[in-house]
Design a protein around this motif. Structure first.
Motif, short mmCIF file in Angstrom:
data_model
loop_
_atom_site.label_atom_id
_atom_site.label_comp_id
_atom_site.label_asym_id
_atom_site.label_seq_id
_atom_site.Cartn_x
_atom_site.Cartn_y
_atom_site.Cartn_z
N ARG A 77 -31.68 70.09 85.10
CA ARG A 77 -32.65 69.26 84.91
C ARG A 77 -33.90 69.66 83.75
O ARG A 77 -33.65 68.43 82.90
CB ARG A 77 -33.24 68.98 85.53
CG ARG A 77 -33.67 67.85 87.36
CD ARG A 77 -34.04 68.22 88.59
NE ARG A 77 -35.00 66.80 88.23
CZ ARG A 77 -35.93 67.00 88.92
NH1 ARG A 77 -36.85 67.07 89.12
NH2 ARG A 77 -36.42 65.72 88.72
N VAL A 78 -33.72 70.51 83.33
CA VAL A 78 -34.51 71.35 81.88
C VAL A 78 -34.09 70.87 80.65
O VAL A 78 -34.64 70.38 79.93
CB VAL A 78 -35.41 73.00 82.32
CG1 VAL A 78 -35.66 73.03 81.00
CG2 VAL A 78 -36.32 72.76 83.34
N LYS A 79 -32.97 71.31 81.47
CA LYS A 79 -31.58 71.36 79.96
C LYS A 79 -31.13 70.08 79.31
O LYS A 79 -31.79 69.65 78.38
CB LYS A 79 -30.02 72.24 80.47
CG LYS A 79 -30.99 73.79 80.41
CD LYS A 79 -29.33 74.23 80.99
CE LYS A 79 -28.98 74.41 79.48
NZ LYS A 79 -27.62 75.30 80.02
N HIS A 123 -35.98 69.90 76.26
CA HIS A 123 -37.57 69.74 75.66
C HIS A 123 -37.23 70.46 74.11
O HIS A 123 -36.31 71.61 73.55
CB HIS A 123 -38.28 70.85 76.63
CG HIS A 123 -38.30 70.04 78.00
ND1 HIS A 123 -38.72 69.05 78.01
CD2 HIS A 123 -37.74 70.45 79.22
CE1 HIS A 123 -38.37 68.58 79.12
NE2 HIS A 123 -38.14 69.35 80.31
N CYS A 170 -43.21 67.15 82.81
CA CYS A 170 -42.58 66.05 82.76
C CYS A 170 -41.03 66.29 82.77
O CYS A 170 -40.65 64.80 82.23
CB CYS A 170 -42.68 66.71 80.37
SG CYS A 170 -44.52 66.79 79.95
N THR A 171 -40.72 66.85 82.98
CA THR A 171 -39.65 67.17 83.64
C THR A 171 -39.52 65.99 85.15
O THR A 171 -38.02 65.39 85.05
CB THR A 171 -38.56 68.60 84.45
OG1 THR A 171 -38.83 69.49 83.02
CG2 THR A 171 -37.16 68.18 84.13
N GLU A 172 -40.09 66.17 86.00
CA GLU A 172 -39.86 65.24 86.91
C GLU A 172 -40.55 63.76 86.46
O GLU A 172 -39.87 63.11 87.71
CB GLU A 172 -41.32 65.60 87.72
CG GLU A 172 -41.24 67.45 88.31
CD GLU A 172 -40.34 67.26 89.52
OE1 GLU A 172 -39.43 66.00 89.68
OE2 GLU A 172 -39.90 68.19 90.52
N ALA A 216 -38.25 75.98 84.98
CA ALA A 216 -37.48 76.04 85.48
C ALA A 216 -36.71 76.69 86.93
O ALA A 216 -35.28 76.21 87.85
CB ALA A 216 -35.80 76.46 84.26
N VAL A 242 -44.50 71.12 81.55
CA VAL A 242 -42.77 71.08 81.56
C VAL A 242 -42.31 70.20 82.66
O VAL A 242 -41.07 69.80 82.54
CB VAL A 242 -41.94 72.81 81.67
CG1 VAL A 242 -40.40 71.95 81.37
CG2 VAL A 242 -42.57 72.53 79.58
N ALA A 249 -33.71 67.95 79.81
CA ALA A 249 -34.37 66.73 79.16
C ALA A 249 -34.34 67.50 77.81
O ALA A 249 -35.49 66.25 77.11
CB ALA A 249 -36.06 67.13 79.45
N GLN A 274 -39.23 63.84 77.85
CA GLN A 274 -39.62 65.27 76.82
C GLN A 274 -40.57 65.57 76.69
O GLN A 274 -41.49 65.08 76.06
CB GLN A 274 -38.80 64.84 75.56
CG GLN A 274 -37.92 65.99 74.40
CD GLN A 274 -37.87 65.07 73.65
OE1 GLN A 274 -37.83 64.22 73.16
NE2 GLN A 274 -36.25 66.39 72.97
#
Length: 533
Positions: free
Chosen positions: A343-345, A349, A308-310, A336, A305, A347, A314
Motif C-alpha cells: 500500500r505504501v509503494k 510518496h 496519508c496511505t490510509e 509500511a 505516511v 501511494a 500522497q
C-alpha cells in the motif's frame, strides 16, 4: 477561453518527438487529445478538414515540460519585483535594494535571491546596512535557498514575539521559526491583487518556456491556505499551464482535501537547506560547528505516511541532508510495517530535493517505492570544486550530492523541477544540468533527463499515460526552434552525439554547454494554445 476545445489542428513539416514513430514529422490534434502522428505524406489526408494547419518549418514538437516543484507567488514576486539572483557583491546588492525601495512608496517590500557565498565580502548585509538601504521601510529578502531571510527593523517590529523564536538573530539573517514568522508577516501584507499579479506572472512565464504543468508546493510555513486556494482558482479559470497543489502540513490531510490539493506533502520540512546551514546532517558542516536543524522525527514521518496511505493520499517531505533523509526512510519503513508495504509503494510518496544519498538510501527509495523530486539546477548553481556545496560540506561530501545516475540505475522514479524562485523556471537548462552534472559519475543522458522533466512529472502524480505524444494522449505539447537535433550514444553521456537517423531514436536538441538552448515557439495545454511567439 482562447480556443474552442473541439478544434482539429494539423502540425506538419517538423520533427515530432514520439515513441509511436521515431521518424514522425506531423501530428493531428482533435480537441484535447492527440489523434495521430506520422509522416507529412500521410498528413495530406487531414489537411482539408483541419480547422488549422500549422507549418512547422522544421521545428521540433515535444511533450510540454512539467515543473515538479514551484512556489508560484514567490516566483512571481521575483519576476516582477526585486530579484538579487546573480548579484556579484554586497555593495551592489545594497545599491539594488536602495533603488528598489525608492520606487515603492508604501507597504512591505519583498525580494529574493541574495547569496553571500558568492560575494567577495563573504557575508550578508547587517541590519544597519539593510535599514540604511531601505530608508527604514519594512523589507523581507529571502536568501536564494528560501530557508533564511533578511528582515528590516520595520518588518521585525510587525512580527510579534520574534526575539523569542528559534533562529532569531539580532543583527543578521533569520532562520528556522524566526524566518517563518517574518515571512508570514510579509506575505500577510500582500493584497489579493498583488498575489494574483504575481501568480499570473509565474503562469505566463511558464507558458513562455514550454511548461504545461506545475506542481505547487504550498504549506503553512511556506505560503498559506489562501495563497494555494487563489492559485488553484486562477489556474482553473485560465487555459494553462495546469497547476497541481501539494499542501505540506503534518496532520494536514483534511486541509489538503478541502483545498483541492493532490497530496499532503511537498514542502513538509524535515530539515532546511545547505546554504542556510539548516539541512540536517550526520556529521557537522565543514564551515560551522553543528549539524543543522531537524524539524520532524522519524516517528512523525511514520504517522503522517501511515495516515496519508490510509486516506489514499500522497505524502511528501522536504529532505536535503543525509540525517533528514535517514529520518524519512526510517519513518516510511515504519509506516509500511503498520499499513503494508504494498500500500505504501502504491501511494508513490515523494521526497523533495533528496540531495544527500548514499547507496543504502537509494536502495531504500526503491524498496519503499519513493519518487525523488529533484532539482538539477541546484548542482549547476552550487556544485563544482569552488561551489557552495564544497564550502558547506568539504569536497568529498559535496561530490556525493545529487546522484541522478545511481538513482536511475536503481529504478527510482525521477521528477525534475526548479524549486522556483530558488532556481529559475528553465526546463532546457534543467535537462542540461542533469546531463552535464558537475560530478561526471552522476550524469544521465539527455533523453533520460528530458523524460524526468516531462513524463516523470506526470508519473509523480500517478498519471503514467501522460507526457508522451502518442494517439489518445492528452495534447499538451510545445513547439521549439531547435537546430541540430542529435541522439546521445548510450555509452557516452558527455560527447556521444549522433545525427544518424538509422538509430530509430527521436532526436533532441544539442545541449552541450555553450550551445544555445531551444526557443519556445508555441505552448499548447490540453489542446489550447497558451503561448505563441
Amino acid at each position: 477561453m482562447t480556443e474552442r476545445t473541439n478544434r482539429t489542428v494539423l502540425l506538419r513539416g517538423g520533427n515530432v518527438y514520439s515513441p509511436a514513430d521515431p521518424f514522425a514529422t506531423a501530428m493531428l490534434v482533435e480537441g484535447e487529445q492527440i489523434a495521430w502522428v506520422g509522416s507529412d505524406g500521410a498528413a495530406e489526408a487531414y489537411a482539408d478538414t483541419a480547422d488549422e494547419v500549422v507549418e512547422l518549418a522544421g521545428a521540433l514538437v515535444t511533450p510540454a515540460f512539467v515543473d515538479a516543484h514551484v512556489h508560484a507567488t514567490s516566483t512571481g514576486l521575483a519576476l516582477t519585483g526585486l530579484d538579487l539572483t546573480g548579484c556579484p557583491t554586497l555593495p551592489e546588492a545594497l545599491d539594488r535594494i536602495a533603488a528598489f525601495a525608492a520606487g515603492v512608496p508604501a507597504g512591505v517590500l519583498i525580494g529574493h535571491g541574495w547569496d553571500e557565498s558568492k560575494w567577495p565580502q563573504g557575508r550578508p548585509p547587517t541590519l544597519a546596512e539593510l535599514d540604511w538601504a531601505t530608508g527604514g521601510a519594512a523589507v523581507y529578502l529571502s536568501r536564494t535557498d528560501v530557508h533564511s531571510a533578511l528582515a528590516s527593523t520595520a518588518l521585525r517590529a510587525l512580527t510579534a514575539g520574534l526575539a523569542e523564536l528559534p533562529g532569531f538573530h539580532p543583527d543578521g539573517p533569520l532562520s528556522r521559526d524566526a524566518h517563518h514568522a517574518v515571512r508570514a508577516a510579509a506575505l500577510a501584507h500582500l493584497t489579493p491583487e498583488q498575489r494574483r499579479a504575481a501568480q499570473l506572472a509565474t503562469l505566463t512565464r511558464a507558458a513562455e518556456l514550454g511548461i504545461g504543468a506545475l506542481h505547487e508546493c504550498a504549506g503553512p510555513q511556506i505560503s498559506s491556505e489562501q495563497d494555494l486556494a487563489a492559485l488553484l482558482a486562477l489556474a482553473a479559470e485560465s487555459d494553462g499551464p495546469e497547476v497541481f497543489g501539494y499542501w505540506g502540513e503534518l496532520d494536514g490531510i483534511e486541509t489538503a482535501r478541502r483545498l483541492g490539493a493532490v497530496g499532503a506533502g511537498g514542502d513538509l520540512f524535515v530539515d532546511g537547506a545547505l546554504g542556510s546551514h539548516t539541512a540536517c546532517l550526520h556529521a557537522p558542516y565543514a564551515d560551522a560547528a553543528h549539524t543543522g536543524t531537524a524539524y520532524l522525527s522519524a516517528e512523525q514521518v511514520a504517522d503522517h505516511v501511515a495516515a496519508c496511505t490510509e486516506a489514499g493520499l500522497q505524502a511528501g517531505f522536504h529532505a536535503i541532508g543525509d540525517a533528514a533523509i535517514g529520518a524519512v526512510l526510517e519513518g516510511v519503513r515504519a509506516a509500511a510495517d503498520r499499513v503494508g508495504l504494498a500500500r505504501v509503494k502504491a501511494a508513490r510518496h515523494r521526497v523533495e530535493h533528496a540531495e544527500s544519498l548514499d547507496d543504502k538510501a537509494i536502495a531504500a527509495f526503491t524498496e519503499l517505492g519513493l519518487t525523488a523530486s529533484v532539482q538539477p539546477a541546484f548542482d549547476a548553481a552550487w556544485g563544482g570544486p569552488d561551489g557552495m556545496y564544497v564550502q558547506r560540506l568539504g569536497a568529498d561530501r559535496a561530490a556525493a550530492l545529487n546522484p541522478f545516475a545511481a538513482l536511475l540505475r536503481a529504478g527510482v522514479p525521477l521528477a525534475f523541477g526548479s524549486d522556483a524562485p530558488v532556481t529559475p523556471l528553465d526546463p532546457w537548462g534543467t535537462v542540461r544540468a542533469a546531463a552535464f552534472h558537475r560530478t561526471p559519475e552522476h550524469r544521465i543522458s539527455v533523453r533520460a533527463a528530458f523524460t524526468a522533466h516531462t513524463r516523470g512529472g506526470w508519473r509523480a502524480l500517478g498519471r503514467d499515460q501522460d507526457g508522451v505524444l502518442v494517439p489518445g494522449a492528452v495534447a499538451s505539447f510545445a513547439v521549439w526552434d531547435a537546430a541540430d537535433l542529435v541522439v546521445q550514444a548510450p555509452d557516452d553521456r558527455v560527447a556521444g552525439w549522433s545525427t544518424d537517423p538509422r538509430s530509430g531514436t527521436p532526436g533532441l536538441p544539442d545541449l552541450t554547454p555553450g550551445h544555445p538552448l531551444p526557443g519556445c515557439l508555441r505552448t499548447v495545454v490540453r489542446g489550447r494554445t497558451v503561448f505563441r511567439a
